[in-house]
Scaffold this motif. Structure first.
Motif, mmCIF file in Angstrom:
data_model
loop_
_atom_site.group_PDB
_atom_site.id
_atom_site.type_symbol
_atom_site.label_atom_id
_atom_site.label_comp_id
_atom_site.label_asym_id
_atom_site.label_seq_id
_atom_site.Cartn_x
_atom_site.Cartn_y
_atom_site.Cartn_z
ATOM 1 N N THR A 234 -33.511 26.653 -85.030
ATOM 2 C CA THR A 234 -32.920 25.435 -85.584
ATOM 3 C C THR A 234 -33.701 24.968 -86.804
ATOM 4 O O THR A 234 -33.107 24.542 -87.817
ATOM 5 C CB THR A 234 -32.882 24.335 -84.517
ATOM 6 O OG1 THR A 234 -32.150 24.800 -83.369
ATOM 7 C CG2 THR A 234 -32.207 23.076 -85.045
ATOM 8 N N GLY A 235 -35.026 25.050 -86.741
ATOM 9 C CA GLY A 235 -35.843 24.690 -87.900
ATOM 10 C C GLY A 235 -35.575 25.591 -89.088
ATOM 11 O O GLY A 235 -35.577 25.143 -90.248
ATOM 12 N N VAL A 312 -24.383 28.876 -83.376
ATOM 13 C CA VAL A 312 -23.393 28.447 -84.373
ATOM 14 C C VAL A 312 -24.098 27.955 -85.641
ATOM 15 O O VAL A 312 -23.698 28.283 -86.767
ATOM 16 C CB VAL A 312 -22.490 27.340 -83.794
ATOM 17 C CG1 VAL A 312 -21.603 26.747 -84.885
ATOM 18 C CG2 VAL A 312 -21.621 27.900 -82.672
ATOM 19 N N ALA A 313 -25.167 27.168 -85.465
ATOM 20 C CA ALA A 313 -25.910 26.672 -86.621
ATOM 21 C C ALA A 313 -26.503 27.821 -87.427
ATOM 22 O O ALA A 313 -26.463 27.814 -88.670
ATOM 23 C CB ALA A 313 -27.009 25.717 -86.163
ATOM 24 N N LYS A 314 -27.035 28.827 -86.732
ATOM 25 C CA LYS A 314 -27.669 29.948 -87.442
ATOM 26 C C LYS A 314 -26.625 30.822 -88.143
ATOM 27 O O LYS A 314 -26.883 31.359 -89.227
ATOM 28 C CB LYS A 314 -28.489 30.789 -86.473
ATOM 29 C CG LYS A 314 -29.337 31.876 -87.135
ATOM 30 C CD LYS A 314 -30.315 31.297 -88.149
ATOM 31 C CE LYS A 314 -31.373 32.314 -88.581
ATOM 32 N NZ LYS A 314 -30.852 33.428 -89.346
ATOM 33 N N ILE A 315 -25.449 30.959 -87.553
ATOM 34 C CA ILE A 315 -24.379 31.722 -88.200
ATOM 35 C C ILE A 315 -24.016 31.071 -89.532
ATOM 36 O O ILE A 315 -23.924 31.731 -90.573
ATOM 37 C CB ILE A 315 -23.150 31.820 -87.276
ATOM 38 C CG1 ILE A 315 -23.469 32.722 -86.068
ATOM 39 C CG2 ILE A 315 -21.938 32.361 -88.035
ATOM 40 C CD1 ILE A 315 -22.466 32.593 -84.936
ATOM 41 N N TRP A 316 -23.812 29.753 -89.501
ATOM 42 C CA TRP A 316 -23.463 29.048 -90.728
ATOM 43 C C TRP A 316 -24.616 29.059 -91.727
ATOM 44 O O TRP A 316 -24.406 29.215 -92.941
ATOM 45 C CB TRP A 316 -23.054 27.603 -90.420
ATOM 46 C CG TRP A 316 -21.604 27.475 -90.100
ATOM 47 C CD1 TRP A 316 -21.031 27.326 -88.864
ATOM 48 C CD2 TRP A 316 -20.515 27.517 -91.034
ATOM 49 N NE1 TRP A 316 -19.664 27.274 -88.979
ATOM 50 C CE2 TRP A 316 -19.315 27.375 -90.294
ATOM 51 C CE3 TRP A 316 -20.441 27.648 -92.413
ATOM 52 C CZ2 TRP A 316 -18.067 27.368 -90.901
ATOM 53 C CZ3 TRP A 316 -19.196 27.639 -93.021
ATOM 54 C CH2 TRP A 316 -18.025 27.503 -92.263
ATOM 55 N N GLU A 354 -32.215 33.914 -94.372
ATOM 56 C CA GLU A 354 -30.973 34.465 -93.822
ATOM 57 C C GLU A 354 -31.251 35.432 -92.680
ATOM 58 O O GLU A 354 -30.573 35.408 -91.637
ATOM 59 C CB GLU A 354 -30.194 35.185 -94.924
ATOM 60 C CG GLU A 354 -28.928 35.886 -94.419
ATOM 61 C CD GLU A 354 -28.346 36.846 -95.435
ATOM 62 O OE1 GLU A 354 -27.459 37.635 -95.055
ATOM 63 O OE2 GLU A 354 -28.768 36.822 -96.608
ATOM 64 N N LEU A 355 -32.247 36.288 -92.843
ATOM 65 C CA LEU A 355 -32.527 37.329 -91.856
ATOM 66 C C LEU A 355 -33.570 36.911 -90.829
ATOM 67 O O LEU A 355 -33.758 37.597 -89.823
ATOM 68 C CB LEU A 355 -32.985 38.600 -92.572
ATOM 69 C CG LEU A 355 -31.987 39.183 -93.570
ATOM 70 C CD1 LEU A 355 -32.572 40.398 -94.275
ATOM 71 C CD2 LEU A 355 -30.684 39.543 -92.884
ATOM 72 N N PRO A 359 -30.003 37.857 -88.183
ATOM 73 C CA PRO A 359 -28.933 37.545 -89.136
ATOM 74 C C PRO A 359 -27.723 36.975 -88.410
ATOM 75 O O PRO A 359 -27.684 36.907 -87.167
ATOM 76 C CB PRO A 359 -28.627 38.911 -89.755
ATOM 77 C CG PRO A 359 -28.966 39.890 -88.672
ATOM 78 C CD PRO A 359 -30.150 39.308 -87.953
ATOM 79 N N ALA A 360 -26.715 36.590 -89.167
ATOM 80 C CA ALA A 360 -25.523 35.969 -88.584
ATOM 81 C C ALA A 360 -24.879 36.865 -87.533
ATOM 82 O O ALA A 360 -24.457 36.388 -86.465
ATOM 83 C CB ALA A 360 -24.521 35.640 -89.687
#
Length: 377
Positions: A234-235, A312-316, A354-355, A359-360
Motif C-alpha cells: 500500500t505504501g 486492486v490498489a497495486k493493479i491501478w 511499478e515492478l 507487477p500488476a
C-alpha cells in the motif's frame, strides 16, 4: 460518510511538504549516466530533518514517543516524498516499526521503536523472496532451537540493506507458518551482495547461512508478516500516486509554455485528451489507495479480505504510473529524454515502483484467487 482527512493527518502533510520543499530530485548523479549505484548511502541530512520534524515517529504510539497516527497518515507523507524522489527508507522503516508495534513483543518494541522515532535506527524488509516472483516467506526457513531461531535462505532486492540496522526477514517454519525475524545487518552468517535498482539505488541480495537470533527478535504472531506485506504494498501505491501527480504537473507546465504554430501545445485537442486520460488514471489510483489504507488502518471487514483491496490498489498503481510517465515522455518530446531535465529520473523511479512487490499481473492473479475463494454474491 466523511472522506476528509483528519486535522492530524493534514498537519502531517504540511510538515512533510515543509521538509521536502528543499529536496532536489537531481541531487545525485543520473541513473542513466551512472554504471553502478547513484550513491553509497541514502540522504542522511534529509533523514535527520524528518526525525527533527517528528515524521519518523508519526505512526508510533505515544508510549514510544510517537503521534499514534495510522497507515493513512503514512501514505499521505509518502505521497509527498515521491514528488521529490526523496532518497530515504521512510516506507520500509515506518512499515516495519508498525509491524513491531502491532505484533511484536513489548521487549522488542521498547528496544526498537523509540530509537526509530529519533532517527537512530534504520529498518528495512526483505519482501521480494529469492527471485522476486515467489512468496517472500518461502525463500527463508526458520527453525526454532530452544530460546533461539535458526534462519537459512536468500532475499533479493532488499532496499537500503547496506545502510539499515535491522532487516525484517519473513521466513516459513516446518509447519508452514510464516514468522518475521528482525536480523541485525552485521550479524554472523549474514552476507550482503550489492544490487542496483532500476532507479539507480543501492539494493542488496541478503543471504542467511545458519543465522541464529534470539526468540525476542522474531515476531511469530499470526498474521504479522501478511500485515506488513500489505502495508509495504500500500505504501508503494502511495509512492506511485505522488510520483504520477508530480509528473503530470511537470507535463502541464511544459505543454503550457511550449508553442507550435503560434499556440501552446496544451491547447491542442490531442494533447489535452491524453493529459485528461492520465488525470483519470491518477484519480483511480488515489481512490483505490485510500480504500486499501483505510482497511489496514481500521481492520474493517469486507466481502474480500484486505489483501483484495491492496491488490486492486497495486493493479491501478502499477499500470497507472507507467501510463502517466509514458504519456509525459511523449508530450515532452525529445526534451523528456534530456538528462539535464529530471523527467527521465521520474521515469526510472516509476518503473522501479511499478515492478516493486509484484507487477500488476501478479496482483491480478492474486485478486482472481481471492474472488474464487470469496464469491461476491
Amino acid at each position: 460518510m466523511d472522506f476528509t482527512f483528519t486535522e492530524e493527518q493534514q498537519a502531517a502533510v504540511e510538515a512533510a511538504k515543509a521538509v521536502f520543499s528543499g529536496v532536489a530530485p537531481d541531487q545525485v548523479p543520473s541513473p542513466a549516466l551512472t554504471p553502478g549505484a547513484v550513491a553509497e548511502d541514502f540522504d542522511r541530512p534529509l533523514w535527520a530533518r524528518l526525525a527533527g520534524s517528528d515524521l519518523l515517529s508519526l505512526v508510533l504510539a505515544p508510549e514510544h514517543g510517537g503521534a499514534g497516527l495510522d497507515p493513512v497518515a503514512l501514505c499521505l507523507v509518502l505521497r509527498e516524498a515521491a514528488k521529490v524522489l526523496a532518497r530515504v527508507p521512510l516506507l520500509e522503516t515506518s512499515a516495519v516499526a508498525m509491524a513491531v508495534q502491532a505484533y511484536g513483543s513489548a521487549e522488542l518494541a521498547a528496544e526498537i521503536l523509540p530509537r526509530v522515532g529519533r532517527g537512530e535506527l534504520v529498518l528495512t524488509a526483505g519482501a521480494n523472496g529469492r527471485t522476486g516472483h515467489d512468496p517472500a516467506e518461502l525463500a527463508v526457513t526458520a527453525q526454532q532451537d530452544g530460546d533461539s531461531w535458526l534462519l537459512d535462505g536468500v532475499q533479493t532486492g532488499v532496499p537500503w540493506a547496506q545502510s539499515a540496522d535491522r532487516i525484517a526477514v519473513p521466513a516459513h517454519t516446518g509447519t508452514g507458518r510464516a514468522v518475521l525475524a528482525l536480523v541485525p545487518r552485521d550479524h554472523a552468517g549474514v552476507t550482503l551482495a550489492d544490487q542496483v535498482s532500476t532507479s539507480g539505488e543501492r539494493f542488496a541480495e541478503v543471504r542467511l547461512d545458519a543465522v541464529r537470533i534470539t526468540a525476542h527478535q522474531v515476531i511469530d504472531a499470526e498474521g504479522g508478516w501478511e500485515w506488513l506485506r500489505d502495508l509495504l504494498t500500500t505504501g508503494t501505491c502511495a509512492l506511485a500516486l505522488g510520483l504520477g501527480e508530480r509528473v503530470l504537473a511537470m507535463t502541464s507546465e511544459y505543454t503550457g509554455k511550449r508553442e507550435q504554430f503560434g499556440f501552446p501545445v496544451a491547447t491542442f485537442q490531442a494533447v489535452a485528451v491524453q493529459a485528461a486520460d492520465r488525470y483519470i488514471d491518477l484519480r483511480a489510483m488515489e481512490v483505490t489507495l485510500w480504500q486499501a489504507a483505510w482497511r489496514l488502518a481500521t481492520g474493517s471487514h469486507g466481502t474480500l479480505p484486505v489483501t483484495g483491496d491492496v491488490a486492486v490498489a497495486k493493479i491501478w498503481a502499477s499500470d497507472g504510473v507507467r501510463r502517466v510517465v509514458q504519456t509525459a515522455q511523449h508530450l515532452h518530446g525529445g526534451f523528456g529524454a534530456d538528462t539535464d531535465y529530471p523527467l527521465h529520473r521520474y521515469h526510472a523511479w516509476a518503473k522501479q515502483i511499478e515492478l516493486s512487490l509484484g507487477p500488476a499481473a501478479a496482483h491480478e492473479e492474486a485478486l482472481g484467487d481471492l474472488l474464487a475463494a470469496h464469491p461476491l454474491s
